[in-house]
Write a protein that holds these residues in place. Sequence first.
Motif, PDB file in Angstrom:
ATOM      1  N   SER A 224       6.362   5.757  -8.260  1.00 20.14           N
ATOM      2  CA  SER A 224       6.129   4.959  -9.506  1.00 20.14           C
ATOM      3  C   SER A 224       4.751   4.973  -9.697  1.00 20.14           C
ATOM      4  CB  SER A 224       6.439   3.613  -9.071  1.00 20.14           C
ATOM      5  OG  SER A 224       5.899   2.967  -8.119  1.00 20.14           O
ATOM      6  N   PRO A 225       4.463   4.809 -11.061  1.00 24.66           N
ATOM      7  CA  PRO A 225       2.933   4.772 -11.550  1.00 24.66           C
ATOM      8  C   PRO A 225       2.025   3.716 -11.041  1.00 24.66           C
ATOM      9  CG  PRO A 225       4.177   4.256 -13.217  1.00 24.66           C
ATOM     10  CD  PRO A 225       5.223   4.662 -12.220  1.00 24.66           C
ATOM     11  N   ARG A 226       0.694   3.912 -10.769  1.00 23.32           N
ATOM     12  CA  ARG A 226      -0.104   2.668 -10.190  1.00 23.32           C
ATOM     13  C   ARG A 226      -0.475   1.823 -11.240  1.00 23.32           C
ATOM     14  NH1 ARG A 226      -4.091   3.153  -6.013  1.00 23.32           N
ATOM     15  NH2 ARG A 226      -4.446   1.184  -5.309  1.00 23.32           N
ATOM     16  N   ARG A 227      -0.023   0.539 -10.820  1.00 20.77           N
ATOM     17  CA  ARG A 227      -0.296  -0.630 -11.946  1.00 20.77           C
ATOM     18  C   ARG A 227      -1.731  -0.995 -11.922  1.00 20.77           C
ATOM     19  NH1 ARG A 227       4.258  -2.280  -9.471  1.00 20.77           N
ATOM     20  NH2 ARG A 227       3.099  -4.170  -8.450  1.00 20.77           N
TER      21      ARG A 227
ATOM     22  N   SER B 120      -9.146 -13.786  -5.940  1.00 30.44           N
ATOM     23  CA  SER B 120      -8.539 -14.664  -6.881  1.00 30.44           C
ATOM     24  C   SER B 120      -7.208 -14.535  -6.547  1.00 30.44           C
ATOM     25  CB  SER B 120      -9.110 -14.714  -8.335  1.00 30.44           C
ATOM     26  OG  SER B 120     -10.226 -15.149  -8.289  1.00 30.44           O
ATOM     27  N   GLY B 121      -6.573 -13.260  -6.597  1.00 27.59           N
ATOM     28  CA  GLY B 121      -5.412 -13.016  -6.733  1.00 27.59           C
ATOM     29  C   GLY B 121      -4.367 -13.751  -7.822  1.00 27.59           C
ATOM     30  N   TYR B 122      -3.381 -14.404  -7.488  1.00 25.09           N
ATOM     31  CA  TYR B 122      -2.421 -15.081  -8.287  1.00 25.09           C
ATOM     32  C   TYR B 122      -3.032 -16.169  -8.997  1.00 25.09           C
ATOM     33  CZ  TYR B 122       1.325 -12.416  -5.824  1.00 25.09           C
ATOM     34  OH  TYR B 122       2.004 -11.479  -5.423  1.00 25.09           O
ATOM     35  N   ALA B 123      -4.262 -16.726  -8.663  1.00 24.87           N
ATOM     36  CA  ALA B 123      -4.993 -17.555  -9.320  1.00 24.87           C
ATOM     37  C   ALA B 123      -5.625 -17.231 -10.628  1.00 24.87           C
ATOM     38  CB  ALA B 123      -5.968 -18.249  -8.692  1.00 24.87           C
ATOM     39  N   ALA B 124      -5.558 -15.861 -10.940  1.00 25.18           N
ATOM     40  CA  ALA B 124      -6.327 -15.204 -12.104  1.00 25.18           C
ATOM     41  C   ALA B 124      -5.377 -14.091 -12.698  1.00 25.18           C
ATOM     42  CB  ALA B 124      -7.812 -14.722 -11.689  1.00 25.18           C
ATOM     43  N   PHE B 125      -4.595 -13.475 -11.852  1.00 20.55           N
ATOM     44  CA  PHE B 125      -3.980 -12.245 -12.442  1.00 20.55           C
ATOM     45  C   PHE B 125      -2.237 -12.770 -12.189  1.00 20.55           C
ATOM     46  CE2 PHE B 125      -7.944 -10.724 -10.942  1.00 20.55           C
ATOM     47  CZ  PHE B 125      -8.594 -10.466 -11.889  1.00 20.55           C
ATOM     48  N   PRO B 126      -1.517 -11.676 -12.541  1.00 18.37           N
ATOM     49  CA  PRO B 126      -0.095 -11.838 -12.318  1.00 18.37           C
ATOM     50  C   PRO B 126       0.357 -11.288 -10.822  1.00 18.37           C
ATOM     51  CG  PRO B 126      -0.381 -10.652 -14.519  1.00 18.37           C
ATOM     52  CD  PRO B 126      -1.742 -10.860 -13.745  1.00 18.37           C
ATOM     53  N   GLU B 127      -0.362 -10.689 -10.249  1.00 18.35           N
ATOM     54  CA  GLU B 127      -0.390 -10.212  -8.912  1.00 18.35           C
ATOM     55  C   GLU B 127      -1.617 -10.019  -8.116  1.00 18.35           C
ATOM     56  OE1 GLU B 127       1.476  -6.087  -8.359  1.00 18.35           O
ATOM     57  OE2 GLU B 127       1.223  -5.890 -10.629  1.00 18.35           O
ATOM     58  N   GLN B 128      -1.382  -9.777  -6.794  1.00 20.56           N
ATOM     59  CA  GLN B 128      -2.659  -9.733  -5.977  1.00 20.56           C
ATOM     60  C   GLN B 128      -3.024  -8.184  -6.043  1.00 20.56           C
ATOM     61  OE1 GLN B 128      -4.422 -12.075  -4.028  1.00 20.56           O
ATOM     62  NE2 GLN B 128      -5.751  -9.954  -3.951  1.00 20.56           N
ATOM     63  N   PRO B 129      -4.221  -8.006  -6.411  1.00 20.56           N
ATOM     64  CA  PRO B 129      -4.781  -6.923  -6.392  1.00 20.56           C
ATOM     65  C   PRO B 129      -5.084  -6.242  -4.945  1.00 20.56           C
ATOM     66  CG  PRO B 129      -6.327  -8.142  -7.882  1.00 20.56           C
ATOM     67  CD  PRO B 129      -5.204  -9.040  -6.974  1.00 20.56           C
ATOM     68  N   SER B 130      -4.725  -5.055  -4.667  1.00 20.00           N
ATOM     69  CA  SER B 130      -4.914  -4.450  -3.488  1.00 20.00           C
ATOM     70  C   SER B 130      -6.031  -3.687  -3.098  1.00 20.00           C
ATOM     71  CB  SER B 130      -3.820  -3.438  -2.969  1.00 20.00           C
ATOM     72  OG  SER B 130      -3.560  -2.514  -3.732  1.00 20.00           O
ATOM     73  N   GLU B 131      -6.762  -3.304  -4.179  1.00 22.81           N
ATOM     74  CA  GLU B 131      -7.844  -2.575  -4.364  1.00 22.81           C
ATOM     75  C   GLU B 131      -8.675  -3.076  -5.630  1.00 22.81           C
ATOM     76  OE1 GLU B 131      -9.374   2.060  -4.823  1.00 22.81           O
ATOM     77  OE2 GLU B 131      -7.359   1.406  -4.509  1.00 22.81           O
ATOM     78  N   VAL B 132      -9.970  -3.320  -5.644  1.00 28.03           N
ATOM     79  CA  VAL B 132     -10.812  -3.694  -6.469  1.00 28.03           C
ATOM     80  C   VAL B 132     -12.132  -2.653  -6.424  1.00 28.03           C
ATOM     81  CG1 VAL B 132     -12.454  -5.172  -7.670  1.00 28.03           C
ATOM     82  CG2 VAL B 132     -10.014  -5.882  -6.719  1.00 28.03           C
ATOM     83  N   GLY B 133     -12.549  -2.211  -7.674  1.00 26.29           N
ATOM     84  CA  GLY B 133     -13.867  -1.416  -7.533  1.00 26.29           C
ATOM     85  C   GLY B 133     -14.314  -1.188  -9.098  1.00 26.29           C
ATOM     86  N   SER B 134     -14.976  -0.131  -9.233  1.00 21.95           N
ATOM     87  CA  SER B 134     -15.489   0.338 -10.758  1.00 21.95           C
ATOM     88  C   SER B 134     -14.862   1.690 -11.196  1.00 21.95           C
ATOM     89  CB  SER B 134     -16.818   0.260 -10.990  1.00 21.95           C
ATOM     90  OG  SER B 134     -17.455   1.051  -9.979  1.00 21.95           O
ATOM     91  N   GLY B 135     -14.671   1.608 -12.214  1.00 25.41           N
ATOM     92  CA  GLY B 135     -14.251   3.347 -12.650  1.00 25.41           C
ATOM     93  C   GLY B 135     -14.568   3.824 -13.868  1.00 25.41           C
TER      94      GLY B 135
ATOM     95  N   ILE C 252     -15.936   1.017 -16.710  1.00 19.01           N
ATOM     96  CA  ILE C 252     -15.422  -0.376 -16.397  1.00 19.01           C
ATOM     97  C   ILE C 252     -15.815  -0.931 -15.160  1.00 19.01           C
ATOM     98  CG2 ILE C 252     -13.024  -1.193 -16.023  1.00 19.01           C
ATOM     99  CD1 ILE C 252     -13.272   0.230 -18.589  1.00 19.01           C
ATOM    100  N   ASP C 253     -16.548  -2.141 -15.253  1.00 22.55           N
ATOM    101  CA  ASP C 253     -17.201  -2.611 -14.182  1.00 22.55           C
ATOM    102  C   ASP C 253     -16.162  -3.241 -13.093  1.00 22.55           C
ATOM    103  OD1 ASP C 253     -19.807  -2.447 -15.557  1.00 22.55           O
ATOM    104  OD2 ASP C 253     -19.131  -4.067 -16.624  1.00 22.55           O
ATOM    105  N   VAL C 254     -14.975  -3.664 -13.550  1.00 27.39           N
ATOM    106  CA  VAL C 254     -14.150  -4.497 -12.614  1.00 27.39           C
ATOM    107  C   VAL C 254     -12.798  -3.922 -12.877  1.00 27.39           C
ATOM    108  CG1 VAL C 254     -13.152  -6.628 -11.521  1.00 27.39           C
ATOM    109  CG2 VAL C 254     -15.388  -6.355 -12.510  1.00 27.39           C
ATOM    110  N   VAL C 255     -12.368  -2.957 -11.908  1.00 23.75           N
ATOM    111  CA  VAL C 255     -11.006  -2.675 -12.160  1.00 23.75           C
ATOM    112  C   VAL C 255     -10.191  -2.958 -10.716  1.00 23.75           C
ATOM    113  CG1 VAL C 255      -9.609  -0.489 -12.205  1.00 23.75           C
ATOM    114  CG2 VAL C 255     -11.707  -0.465 -12.957  1.00 23.75           C
ATOM    115  N   ALA C 256      -9.034  -3.705 -10.900  1.00 26.54           N
ATOM    116  CA  ALA C 256      -8.160  -4.330  -9.915  1.00 26.54           C
ATOM    117  C   ALA C 256      -6.676  -3.633 -10.171  1.00 26.54           C
ATOM    118  CB  ALA C 256      -7.972  -5.708 -10.093  1.00 26.54           C
ATOM    119  N   LEU C 257      -6.396  -2.957  -8.838  1.00 26.05           N
ATOM    120  CA  LEU C 257      -5.278  -2.057  -8.876  1.00 26.05           C
ATOM    121  C   LEU C 257      -4.099  -2.707  -8.053  1.00 26.05           C
ATOM    122  CD1 LEU C 257      -6.803   1.564  -8.494  1.00 26.05           C
ATOM    123  CD2 LEU C 257      -5.797   0.380 -10.515  1.00 26.05           C
ATOM    124  N   ALA C 258      -2.944  -2.708  -8.389  1.00 27.15           N
ATOM    125  CA  ALA C 258      -1.797  -3.346  -7.430  1.00 27.15           C
ATOM    126  C   ALA C 258      -1.687  -2.286  -6.400  1.00 27.15           C
ATOM    127  CB  ALA C 258      -0.631  -3.481  -8.428  1.00 27.15           C
ATOM    128  N   ALA C 259      -0.828  -2.443  -5.208  1.00 26.56           N
ATOM    129  CA  ALA C 259      -0.490  -1.629  -4.255  1.00 26.56           C
ATOM    130  C   ALA C 259       0.326  -0.425  -4.790  1.00 26.56           C
ATOM    131  CB  ALA C 259       0.189  -2.355  -3.180  1.00 26.56           C
TER     132      ALA C 259
END
Length: 489
Positions: free
Chosen positions: A414-417, A374-389, A402-409
């Motif tokens: 700098s801390p991981r967003r 979905s990227g920008y259609a759902a979030f402020p930025e495009q996730p580069s990695e999606v998983g669970s945690g 956490i079933d769905v974790v979306a991380l930025a690049a």
Amino acid sequence: MDKPHHIFGRTREWNGLATFVTRPLEATQGAASLGVVSGRRRQGKSYLLQAVAEATGGMYFAATEATEAESLRLFAEALSRHTREFVETPFRDWNDAIAHMFRAISGKPTAVVIDEFPFLSKVSPALPSIIQRELGPGGSGRTSSVRLVLCGSAMSVMGGLLAGQAPLRGRAGLELVVQPFHHREAAEFWGITDPRLAALVHAVVGGTPAYRHEFTQGDSPTTIEDFDAWVIRTALNPQTPLFREARYLLAEESAIRDPALYHSVLAAIAAGNTTNGGIANFIGRKSDHITHPLNVLEDCALIAREPDVFRPARARYRIVEPLITFYEAVMRKRWAELEIHRAEQVWTTTRQTFLTQVAGPHFEALCRAFALESGYAAFPEQPSEVGSGTVNDPANRTQIEIDVVALAAQHPNSPRRIVSLGEAKWGEVIGHRHLDRLVRARALLRPMGYDTDSTVLALYGGAGFTEELTAAAAEDDRILLVDLDRLYS
């Protein structure tokens, strides 16, 4: 090269193949080129490659399980039909056959497809080396217009063709993996417009094209009320090919030599034991004793190892093929009853198991795919990695899954967003208590060094949301509600 109308979807795959087989000779310095196409069985690879060969006036050769001598004879016959030139002297071995193929085809770029290549390399292990030599300096392929495509379904074999120190590593100009249809494509392919029904069907058969017509004789559930009856008359019906398909998927992999052990490993994962230790306990083995079967299943693309995004050293295993999950969770323990046509009784007592062990985890996987795409259609930025945690909560002496974790690049220094934290529930109405868990997890992740300032809290509901949560989401753009309609839109 236009894609034929009879091929559903596969636009990206068609374009990749078309570009490869029609690449001008000057682009390859007048030499032949190699492509490798792989993918699990029943995905339509042969159907696609036959169409490519026909569209370009190329040659398609489907290997069979045969001796080297018979395979050489069949290959010579196929080559003669294509070139319309009789092979006067029978090929002694693949050295003769491959060299003759490259010399016999010249002029415009021409596709030559060798399907089920693992059948040939199994009885002729030197074949990849022979192809490599003929493509290299001084080989017959240096002055040939052949666009050679090797295809196969044995993922452990095809994956090794271009890996490590393999002879063909670095020689391929195309490496294409034909994947199952995406869940939206699968719904369209099955002619299903109800997203709940589409998700349930996808949890049983996934996105494998062959299961739509060849394995179910075109039987598709018409409404959500028809789903149970459809399962009984197709997947649980001994008279349909779909009934034994999950067993055959395992038996067809040559690397699997102890089916009982591998079925037990898959059964453990299907039952929710997704860690190395959990699987080992389920089947009564030590953890280090199941490393090999897990690696083999992963090489065969039957399971996937998915690291915890917050603790990469810890990983969970997921069955890639939904039909295998369905078989292990629902069918395997009741096989004797199903074989004597007691599908209705079996389904009545296992339907809840299906919802919790099959549909629920499958819905979570669909939600992770949605977050990544979905990227920008759902979030402020495009996730580069999606998983669970998993987030540790020391104050409450518990862990938050956490079933769905979306991380930025990741950016240096700098801390991981964290783009989003998500909770997915298939059969439970989602309310504020689910949101509160995500709020708590977000608060715990901040002191762990993550940037959560713009993190979206996403709630994925297969059964909907409470009115209070819907109202809260309408007022806060950092709360995202995703229902089945949006998942399939």
